[in-house]
Design a protein around this motif. Structure first.
Motif, short mmCIF file in Angstrom:
data_model
loop_
_atom_site.label_atom_id
_atom_site.label_comp_id
_atom_site.label_asym_id
_atom_site.label_seq_id
_atom_site.Cartn_x
_atom_site.Cartn_y
_atom_site.Cartn_z
N SER A 20 0.78 -1.56 0.10
CA SER A 20 0.26 0.40 -0.08
C SER A 20 0.37 0.80 -0.04
O SER A 20 0.89 2.49 -0.44
CB SER A 20 -1.05 -0.19 0.77
OG SER A 20 -2.01 -1.30 1.20
N ILE A 21 1.53 0.82 0.88
CA ILE A 21 3.10 2.22 0.67
C ILE A 21 3.60 2.72 -0.62
O ILE A 21 3.53 3.86 -1.50
CB ILE A 21 4.18 2.34 1.89
CG1 ILE A 21 3.83 2.58 3.65
CG2 ILE A 21 5.15 3.14 2.09
CD1 ILE A 21 4.45 2.08 4.56
N GLU A 22 3.58 1.68 -1.19
CA GLU A 22 4.74 1.72 -2.00
C GLU A 22 3.70 1.71 -3.43
O GLU A 22 4.02 2.62 -4.27
CB GLU A 22 4.99 0.62 -2.76
CG GLU A 22 5.75 -0.01 -3.91
CD GLU A 22 6.16 -1.00 -4.85
OE1 GLU A 22 6.91 -1.18 -5.39
OE2 GLU A 22 6.58 -1.98 -4.13
N ASN A 23 2.18 1.26 -3.79
CA ASN A 23 1.29 2.10 -4.29
C ASN A 23 1.26 3.28 -4.18
O ASN A 23 1.21 4.22 -5.33
CB ASN A 23 -0.12 0.93 -3.87
CG ASN A 23 -1.06 1.12 -5.12
OD1 ASN A 23 -0.85 1.24 -6.17
ND2 ASN A 23 -1.83 2.00 -4.59
N ASN A 24 0.99 4.36 -3.14
CA ASN A 24 0.80 5.26 -2.55
C ASN A 24 1.67 6.44 -3.71
O ASN A 24 1.75 7.58 -3.82
CB ASN A 24 0.89 5.54 -0.97
CG ASN A 24 -0.81 4.81 -1.11
OD1 ASN A 24 -2.02 4.97 -1.85
ND2 ASN A 24 -0.67 4.92 0.56
N GLN A 25 2.93 5.25 -3.13
CA GLN A 25 3.88 6.25 -3.49
C GLN A 25 3.73 6.15 -5.42
O GLN A 25 4.63 7.37 -5.55
CB GLN A 25 5.52 5.88 -2.88
CG GLN A 25 6.08 5.64 -1.73
CD GLN A 25 7.00 5.07 -1.57
OE1 GLN A 25 7.33 3.87 -1.68
NE2 GLN A 25 7.73 5.20 -0.15
#
Length: 145
Positions: A20-25
């Motif tokens: 999720s963090i990677e997707n947001n980035q």
């Protein structure tokens, strides 16, 4: 067995948070790239046409060769806009004023077949506005467009 499932579930939750963090980035990077692209597109101007837009023609015989060369050159450079004879004839008509415009009105009113035959229209046009037959031999390429 329950302990193993709890551990597996925890591992999946940790992996899910990381993804999720990677997707947001990645979404933020994409947003920035889209904004940058929009800025660059506003700065880029389409290439200008190497042939200027033709002047109008009012029926003055001495200007006829110049008018035909201008319109033919413009249509050649912008051939994707003039994909058929009707488009070419309509373009010529749009540039007529005065006596030349008056000449074409009856053709439009009777929906003449000349309106969709560029060569025939051009021949009729040249004949009406005094194209010298000697010049005609020198400009065969214009007729063949």
């Amino acid at each position: 067995m329950v302990d193993e499932l709890v551990l597996l579930l925890q591992a999946l939750l940790v992996r899910h948070r990381a993804l999720s963090i990677e997707n947001n980035q990645l979404m933020e990077q994409l947003r920035l790239l889209v904004c940058e692209r929009a800025t660059l597109l506003r700065q880029v101007r389409p290439p200008s046409c190497p042939v200027p837009f033709p002047s109008t023609f009012d029926g003055e015989t001495s200007r006829l060769p110049e008018f035909i060369v201008q319109t033919t050159s413009y249509m050649l450079v912008n051939e994707n806009r003039f994909c058929n004879d009707a488009m070419k004839v309509a373009f010529l008509i749009s540039l007529l004023t005065g006596e030349a415009e008056e000449w074409v009105v009856p053709y439009i009113e009777m929906d003449s077949p000349l309106l969709s035959d560029y060569r025939a229209f051009l021949e009729e046009f040249k004949q009406c506005f005094g194209w010298d037959e000697d010049e005609d031999d020198d400009d065969d390429e214009v007729d063949n467009y």
